[in-house]
Write a protein that holds these residues in place. Structure first.
Motif, PDB file in Angstrom:
ATOM      1  N   UNK A  68       0.826  -1.199   0.000  1.00  0.00           N
ATOM      2  CA  UNK A  68       0.000   0.000   0.000  1.00  0.00           C
ATOM      3  C   UNK A  68       0.869   1.260   0.000  1.00  0.00           C
ATOM      4  N   UNK A  69       0.215   2.366  -0.245  1.00  0.00           N
ATOM      5  CA  UNK A  69       0.891   3.660  -0.258  1.00  0.00           C
ATOM      6  C   UNK A  69       1.365   4.027   1.151  1.00  0.00           C
ATOM      7  N   UNK A  70       0.627   3.617   2.159  1.00  0.00           N
ATOM      8  CA  UNK A  70       0.975   3.947   3.545  1.00  0.00           C
ATOM      9  C   UNK A  70       2.325   3.344   3.943  1.00  0.00           C
ATOM     10  N   UNK A  71       2.677   2.211   3.374  1.00  0.00           N
ATOM     11  CA  UNK A  71       3.963   1.597   3.688  1.00  0.00           C
ATOM     12  C   UNK A  71       5.126   2.335   3.030  1.00  0.00           C
ATOM     13  N   UNK A  72       4.848   3.113   2.013  1.00  0.00           N
ATOM     14  CA  UNK A  72       5.902   3.822   1.293  1.00  0.00           C
ATOM     15  C   UNK A  72       6.214   5.191   1.892  1.00  0.00           C
ATOM     16  N   UNK A  73       5.380   5.702   2.778  1.00  0.00           N
ATOM     17  CA  UNK A  73       5.568   7.038   3.344  1.00  0.00           C
ATOM     18  C   UNK A  73       6.715   7.029   4.357  1.00  0.00           C
ATOM     19  N   UNK A  74       7.548   8.058   4.269  1.00  0.00           N
ATOM     20  CA  UNK A  74       8.637   8.243   5.224  1.00  0.00           C
ATOM     21  C   UNK A  74       8.435   9.588   5.917  1.00  0.00           C
ATOM     22  N   UNK A  75       8.849   9.669   7.165  1.00  0.00           N
ATOM     23  CA  UNK A  75       8.703  10.893   7.959  1.00  0.00           C
ATOM     24  C   UNK A  75      10.087  11.409   8.341  1.00  0.00           C
ATOM     25  N   UNK A  76      10.157  12.689   8.651  1.00  0.00           N
ATOM     26  CA  UNK A  76      11.402  13.297   9.109  1.00  0.00           C
ATOM     27  C   UNK A  76      11.193  13.742  10.544  1.00  0.00           C
ATOM     28  N   UNK A  77      12.084  13.300  11.445  1.00  0.00           N
ATOM     29  CA  UNK A  77      11.941  13.679  12.848  1.00  0.00           C
ATOM     30  C   UNK A  77      12.527  15.078  13.083  1.00  0.00           C
ATOM     31  N   UNK A  78      12.514  15.524  14.336  1.00  0.00           N
ATOM     32  CA  UNK A  78      12.950  16.881  14.681  1.00  0.00           C
ATOM     33  C   UNK A  78      14.432  17.110  14.383  1.00  0.00           C
ATOM     34  N   UNK A  79      15.229  16.047  14.341  1.00  0.00           N
ATOM     35  CA  UNK A  79      16.662  16.164  14.073  1.00  0.00           C
ATOM     36  C   UNK A  79      17.003  16.036  12.595  1.00  0.00           C
ATOM     37  N   UNK A 119      12.522   8.509   9.274  1.00  0.00           N
ATOM     38  CA  UNK A 119      12.022   7.379  10.052  1.00  0.00           C
ATOM     39  C   UNK A 119      10.677   6.947   9.477  1.00  0.00           C
ATOM     40  N   UNK A 120      10.172   5.793   9.926  1.00  0.00           N
ATOM     41  CA  UNK A 120       8.913   5.287   9.383  1.00  0.00           C
ATOM     42  C   UNK A 120       7.720   5.532  10.299  1.00  0.00           C
ATOM     43  N   UNK A 121       7.944   6.180  11.436  1.00  0.00           N
ATOM     44  CA  UNK A 121       6.838   6.481  12.343  1.00  0.00           C
ATOM     45  C   UNK A 121       6.522   7.973  12.301  1.00  0.00           C
ATOM     46  N   UNK A 122       5.246   8.334  12.286  1.00  0.00           N
ATOM     47  CA  UNK A 122       4.903   9.765  12.255  1.00  0.00           C
ATOM     48  C   UNK A 122       5.240  10.435  13.587  1.00  0.00           C
ATOM     49  N   UNK A 123       5.525  11.734  13.565  1.00  0.00           N
ATOM     50  CA  UNK A 123       5.846  12.434  14.819  1.00  0.00           C
ATOM     51  C   UNK A 123       4.601  12.572  15.695  1.00  0.00           C
ATOM     52  N   UNK A 124       4.833  12.649  16.994  1.00  0.00           N
ATOM     53  CA  UNK A 124       3.738  12.838  17.934  1.00  0.00           C
ATOM     54  C   UNK A 124       3.198  14.259  17.797  1.00  0.00           C
ATOM     55  N   UNK A 125       1.880  14.445  17.717  1.00  0.00           N
ATOM     56  CA  UNK A 125       1.339  15.804  17.566  1.00  0.00           C
ATOM     57  C   UNK A 125       1.656  16.716  18.744  1.00  0.00           C
ATOM     58  N   UNK A 126       1.823  16.149  19.947  1.00  0.00           N
ATOM     59  CA  UNK A 126       2.131  16.963  21.122  1.00  0.00           C
ATOM     60  C   UNK A 126       3.564  17.497  21.081  1.00  0.00           C
ATOM     61  N   UNK A 127       4.467  16.759  20.414  1.00  0.00           N
ATOM     62  CA  UNK A 127       5.869  17.131  20.391  1.00  0.00           C
ATOM     63  C   UNK A 127       6.221  18.082  19.247  1.00  0.00           C
ATOM     64  N   UNK A 128       5.293  18.351  18.348  1.00  0.00           N
ATOM     65  CA  UNK A 128       5.568  19.224  17.207  1.00  0.00           C
ATOM     66  C   UNK A 128       5.691  20.664  17.693  1.00  0.00           C
ATOM     67  N   UNK A 129       6.800  21.305  17.339  1.00  0.00           N
ATOM     68  CA  UNK A 129       7.052  22.681  17.755  1.00  0.00           C
ATOM     69  C   UNK A 129       6.339  23.636  16.806  1.00  0.00           C
ATOM     70  N   UNK A 130       5.588  24.567  17.384  1.00  0.00           N
ATOM     71  CA  UNK A 130       4.872  25.562  16.588  1.00  0.00           C
ATOM     72  C   UNK A 130       5.827  26.703  16.248  1.00  0.00           C
TER      73      UNK A 130
END
Length: 147
Positions: free
Chosen positions: A35-46, A50-61
């Motif tokens: 599926x398309x969901x398996x192909x998505x990659x995320x970028x962490x704060x550093x 990575x393959x896991x989405x960032x936590x919404x609470x940890x996202x800096x505004x």
């Protein structure tokens, strides 16, 4: 019509390459994510992928006003302006050169950017501007020497 041995060998090699290419294509299709969901990659704060989405609470505004697109211009006070001595001035042509006190380079100026009574040997303050042939002195003023 008789086919030579060499032509048969070339045809066999072509057929072998075609089969190998088809086999590799089938292997890639079998290994592809479902599926398309398996192909998505995320970028962490550093900045790491990575393959896991960032936590919404940890996202800096970040506010739009906090983003700087360029380096702000340095505020120059009257006593921080470049200072120099008029090394050469030709009043017929209306051009001259200023010898900077803190640099070995001479700066070109035109009489339209200088006081009317400027002459060789005057001590002046000026601003530097980039022109078509190099640096030019603009906004030329006599120094305020208080002694």
């Amino acid at each position: 019509m008789a086919i030579s041995y060499k032509k048969r060998e070339i045809e066999k090699k072509k057929a072998q390459k075609k089969k190998e290419k088809l086999r590799r294509r089938e292997e890639r299709k079998a290994e592809a994510p479902d599926s398309f969901a398996e192909m998505i990659a995320y970028v962490d704060a550093n900045g790491n992928i990575c393959d896991t989405p960032p936590e919404p609470d940890e996202v800096e505004k970040i506010e739009l006003e906090d983003i700087q697109i360029s380096i702000p211009k340095k505020e120059v006070s009257e006593d921080e302006r470049p200072r120099g001595i008029v090394k050469f001035f030709d009043d017929k042509k209306g051009i001259g050169f200023i010898s900077q006190s803190d640099s070995p380079n001479d700066i070109f100026f035109h009489c339209s950017n200088a006081p009317k009574s400027i002459k060789q040997g005057d001590e002046v303050n000026f601003d530097i501007e980039s022109g078509p042939r190099g640096l030019n002195a603009v906004c030329i003023e006599y120094c305020n020497t208080v002694e």
